[in-house]
Motif scaffolding. Structure first.
Motif, mmCIF file in Angstrom:
data_model
loop_
_atom_site.group_PDB
_atom_site.id
_atom_site.type_symbol
_atom_site.label_atom_id
_atom_site.label_comp_id
_atom_site.label_asym_id
_atom_site.label_seq_id
_atom_site.Cartn_x
_atom_site.Cartn_y
_atom_site.Cartn_z
ATOM 1 N N THR A 51 -31.624 -27.893 36.483
ATOM 2 C CA THR A 51 -30.262 -27.894 35.978
ATOM 3 C C THR A 51 -29.502 -26.811 36.722
ATOM 4 N N ILE A 52 -28.371 -27.198 37.309
ATOM 5 C CA ILE A 52 -27.509 -26.256 38.023
ATOM 6 C C ILE A 52 -26.151 -26.278 37.334
ATOM 7 N N LYS A 53 -25.738 -25.128 36.825
ATOM 8 C CA LYS A 53 -24.424 -24.978 36.203
ATOM 9 C C LYS A 53 -23.568 -24.117 37.118
ATOM 10 N N THR A 54 -22.391 -24.617 37.446
ATOM 11 C CA THR A 54 -21.417 -23.841 38.200
ATOM 12 C C THR A 54 -20.295 -23.522 37.225
ATOM 13 N N VAL A 55 -20.057 -22.231 37.000
ATOM 14 C CA VAL A 55 -19.135 -21.787 35.976
ATOM 15 C C VAL A 55 -18.040 -20.930 36.603
ATOM 16 N N CYS A 56 -16.799 -21.191 36.184
ATOM 17 C CA CYS A 56 -15.683 -20.316 36.518
ATOM 18 C C CYS A 56 -14.702 -20.360 35.353
ATOM 19 N N THR A 57 -13.634 -19.590 35.421
ATOM 20 C CA THR A 57 -12.740 -19.459 34.275
ATOM 21 C C THR A 57 -12.004 -20.747 33.927
ATOM 22 N N VAL A 58 -11.753 -21.628 34.887
ATOM 23 C CA VAL A 58 -10.970 -22.834 34.634
ATOM 24 C C VAL A 58 -11.848 -24.030 34.282
ATOM 25 N N ARG A 59 -12.872 -24.295 35.089
ATOM 26 C CA ARG A 59 -13.736 -25.459 34.875
ATOM 27 C C ARG A 59 -15.178 -25.103 35.166
ATOM 28 N N SER A 60 -16.044 -25.846 34.532
ATOM 29 C CA SER A 60 -17.471 -25.694 34.793
ATOM 30 C C SER A 60 -18.043 -27.067 35.120
#
Length: 137
Positions: A51-60
């Motif tokens: 599982t790879i989660k890419t997270v930032c303040t606007v969208r994940s």
């Protein structure tokens, strides 16, 4: 055996993200916003499932897969395309080939020294991102 990609990783460099976003069809106004965001990747492995989660303040964005098994992917929150994706190990790189509307699209993750590298490519554009493990100086 390739190095473990698992952990929480903060972005430290981002080369040609705008070119890659143009290739996948992201509008110029959204590109301006995306170029200012700081990404964090969280990579987990449980057995043969990643599982790879890419997270930032606007969208994940989260993707889960088993290496060697083709799966359907909707790039929800990115360019919202329906793809067939296949992730395999090629040497020390975890490589994804994506088939859909765009040609020669995919990505590769690998470790060099203490950094995580991500190469994103589509229709001749290549973006290279480098991450450091959270907590490492």
């Amino acid at each position: 055996m390739p190095a473990s990609l698992c952990g929480t990783w903060d972005i430290i460099s981002n080369d040609n993200l705008d070119g890659y976003m143009t290739a996948i069809g992201i509008s110029p106004s959204l590109q301006k916003i995306a170029l200012k965001l700081k990404q964090r990747k969280m990579i987990e492995q449980r057995g043969d499932k990643y599982t790879i989660k890419t997270v930032c303040t606007v969208r994940s964005y989260t993707i889960s897969f088993r290496a060697g098994e083709e799966f359907e992917e909707i790039t929800q929150g990115l360019d919202n395309r329906h793809l067939k994706s296949l992730v395999t190990w090629e040497g020390n790189k975890l490589v994804c080939q994506q088939t859909g509307e765009k040609k020669n699209r995919g990505w590769a993750h690998w470790i060099e020294e203490d950094k995580l590298y991500l190469e994103l490519y589509c229709e001749g554009e290549v973006c290279t991102q480098v991450f450091k493990k959270k907590g490492n100086k």
